[in-house]
Design an enzyme around this catalytic site. Structure first.
Site, PDB file in Angstrom:
ATOM      1  CD  GLU A   1      28.141  -7.064  52.176  1.00 52.08           C
ATOM      2  OE1 GLU A   1      27.592  -6.809  50.865  1.00 52.08           O
ATOM      3  OE2 GLU A   1      28.551  -8.081  52.571  1.00 52.08           O
TER       4      GLU A   1
ATOM      5  CE  LYS B   1      28.621 -14.720  50.711  1.00 50.74           C
ATOM      6  NZ  LYS B   1      28.568 -13.690  51.849  1.00 50.74           N
TER       7      LYS B   1
ATOM      8  CB  VAL C   1      33.653  -8.015  50.152  1.00 48.02           C
ATOM      9  CG1 VAL C   1      34.753  -8.088  50.726  1.00 48.02           C
ATOM     10  CG2 VAL C   1      32.320  -8.948  52.245  1.00 48.02           C
TER      11      VAL C   1
ATOM     12  CB  SER D   1      34.066 -14.591  45.932  1.00 47.57           C
ATOM     13  OG  SER D   1      34.065 -13.013  45.546  1.00 47.57           O
ATOM     14  CB  ALA D   2      35.866 -10.383  42.312  1.00 47.83           C
TER      15      ALA D   2
ATOM     16  CE  LYS E   1      27.500 -10.664  43.743  1.00 53.25           C
ATOM     17  NZ  LYS E   1      27.310 -11.962  43.682  1.00 53.25           N
TER      18      LYS E   1
ATOM     19  CG  ASP F   1      31.312 -19.040  40.745  1.00 53.65           C
ATOM     20  OD1 ASP F   1      32.281 -18.295  41.167  1.00 53.65           O
ATOM     21  OD2 ASP F   1      31.150 -19.428  41.457  1.00 53.65           O
TER      22      ASP F   1
HETATM   23  N1  PSU Z   1      24.634 -12.340  48.164  1.00 56.97           N
HETATM   24  C1  PSU Z   1      23.741 -12.997  50.400  1.00 56.97           C
HETATM   25  N2  PSU Z   1      24.248 -12.479  50.577  1.00 56.97           N
HETATM   26  C2  PSU Z   1      25.778 -11.558  50.371  1.00 56.97           C
HETATM   27  C3  PSU Z   1      26.718 -11.428  49.306  1.00 56.97           C
HETATM   28  C4  PSU Z   1      25.306 -12.412  48.375  1.00 56.97           C
HETATM   29  O1  PSU Z   1      22.858 -13.180  50.068  1.00 56.97           O
HETATM   30  O2  PSU Z   1      26.185 -11.669  51.534  1.00 56.97           O
HETATM   31  C5  PSU Z   1      27.572 -11.140  49.045  1.00 56.97           C
HETATM   32  C6  PSU Z   1      28.273  -9.993  49.540  1.00 56.97           C
HETATM   33  O3  PSU Z   1      27.907  -8.902  48.504  1.00 56.97           O
HETATM   34  C7  PSU Z   1      30.041 -10.420  48.865  1.00 56.97           C
HETATM   35  C8  PSU Z   1      29.194 -11.351  47.971  1.00 56.97           C
HETATM   36  O4  PSU Z   1      31.247  -9.748  48.463  1.00 56.97           O
HETATM   37  O5  PSU Z   1      28.265 -11.804  47.590  1.00 56.97           O
HETATM   38  C9  PSU Z   1      30.526 -11.680  46.893  1.00 56.97           C
HETATM   39  O6  PSU Z   1      29.567 -12.374  45.622  1.00 56.97           O
HETATM   40  P1  PSU Z   1      30.294 -13.668  44.435  1.00 56.97           P
HETATM   41  O7  PSU Z   1      30.406 -14.501  45.130  1.00 56.97           O
HETATM   42  O8  PSU Z   1      29.931 -13.469  43.168  1.00 56.97           O
HETATM   43  O9  PSU Z   1      31.602 -12.747  44.033  1.00 56.97           O
HETATM   44 MN    MN Z   2      31.523 -16.243  41.563  1.00 58.08          MN
END
Ligand code: PSU
Ligand code: MN
Length: 320
Positions: free
Chosen positions: A31, A165, A112, A146-147, A92, A144
């Site tokens: 990614e 995470k 991802v 994540s997708a 993003k 919330d």
């Molecule tokens: N911010 C960071 N590190 C990361 C990401 C965001 O400091 O790794 C990432 C990855 O790309 C992950 C994404 O796929 O955030 C998920 O975002 P969200 O929770 O908004 O779906």
């Molecule tokens: Mn989100």
């Protein structure tokens, strides 16, 4: 045949990746959002190169994914990496954003979720990432989620990472994956890892200890007709890890601050990650880099085992 059938999005595949895909050699997608938005310039450019080197050390060809000028980048040049790392004006891009950003021609750093979509389009069966998104703490109220999690149910691309995470609710994340029939395999560990931390304190549904066994499980998941991913989680090297209680305390503080500042939606993950980086004096960011390299190397090795398995099946006259 309708012209908007899947697969008609233009791909710009580097020569090296195209050759590997043509010959059935192992390829691992990476990614780009973690590079553009997860780490600071210029360390992130060095990290992106280190991660590509880690995939090679595992025996596979790296293909860093992004979008630019209406095309999908499958493999990045040195200039691409530098541009994505310096980040100016590169948003993003998650699954929901892909069509709009591609259609309007802007650049985008893929998460991802969107990297899973694009790896599948390019015919790459593995994606490596440090830590995926998941169910956020307090999701019962905020919704919330994540997708990344939803896309794991839709794209037949195995994800190798260090779990989700640490800022997330990892118990609820595992519940979601169970409900949605996404296999979770911890590599060489009984526990589900937690990104910066060796263990989430939660047991993993499955443990496997060698990459050939992981490759067989991935192959069998798809042979059963499943439409989605397999999650292969490998823990951080304990020497690089951050203490879980310290990360949890920093996350609670960061969440309260985000709520006061009204930060929600796709900005929240980055906000929380950066706050934890600051309160650990940069140790979390260093752990993030270590975890990126470690997961990329394992993904390379699993991709090698998977390519071998497919070659063996072809040699026997099968169609694996
Ligand atoms: N911010 C960071 N590190 C990361 C990401 C965001 O400091 O790794 C990432 C990855 O790309 C992950 C994404 O796929 O955030 C998920 O975002 P969200 O929770 O908004 O779906
Ligand atoms: Mn989100």
């Amino acid at each position: 045949m309708p012209v908007d059938r899947p697969g008609t999005v233009p791909l710009r595949v580097t020569d090296e990746v195209a050759e590997a895909l043509r010959t059935g050699a192992p390829v691992v997608a990476l990614e780009s959002n973690v590079i553009t938005h997860g780490l600071d310039y210029p360390e992130n450019a060095a990290t992106a190169r280190k991660v590509e080197a880690a995939v090679r050390a595992g025996g596979a060809v790296p293909a860093t994914i992004g979008v630019d000028a209406g095309r999908v980048l499958v493999g990045m040049t040195d200039a691409d990496i530098d541009r994505f790392a310096s980040g100016a004006g590169i948003p993003k891009v998650s699954s929901r954003d892909l069509a709009v950003v591609l259609a309007s021609g802007g650049p985008g750093a893929t998460t991802v979720a969107s990297s899973l979509v694009l790896a599948h389009l390019a015919g790459i069966p593995f994606l490596a990432s440090a830590g995926m998104g998941g169910v956020h703490r307090g999701a019962q109220r905020t919704m919330d989620i994540s997708a990344d999690l939803i896309q794991l149910t839709r794209s037949p691309v195995a994800l190798v990472c260090a779990g989700a995470k640490t800022i997330l609710d990892l118990g609820l994340t595992l519940e979601y994956l169970e409900t949605q029939c996404v296999p979770v395999i911890s590599y060489g560990s009984d526990d589900f890892p937690a990104f910066y931390c060796v263990s989430s304190g939660l047991p993993s549904p499955h443990r496997l200890d060698d990459e050939a066994a992981v490759a067989r499980a991935v192959h069998t998941h798809w042979a059963l007709g499943n439409p989605g991913s397999v999650l292969v989680a490998t823990p951080i090297d304990p020497a690089d890890a951050v203490d879980k209680d310290e990360v949890d305390a920093a996350t609670e503080q960061a969440m309260a601050a985000a709520e006061r500042a009204g930060i929600t939606g796709n900005a929240l993950t980055r906000h929380l990650m950066r706050a934890v980086d600051r309160s650990t004096g940069g140790r979390a960011a260093r752990a993030n880099t270590a975890v990126l390299a470690g997961t990329a190397e394992l993904a390379g090795r699993v991709a090698v085992a998977y390519a071998r398995l497919r070659q063996d099946a072809r040699d026997r006259g099968g169609s694996a």
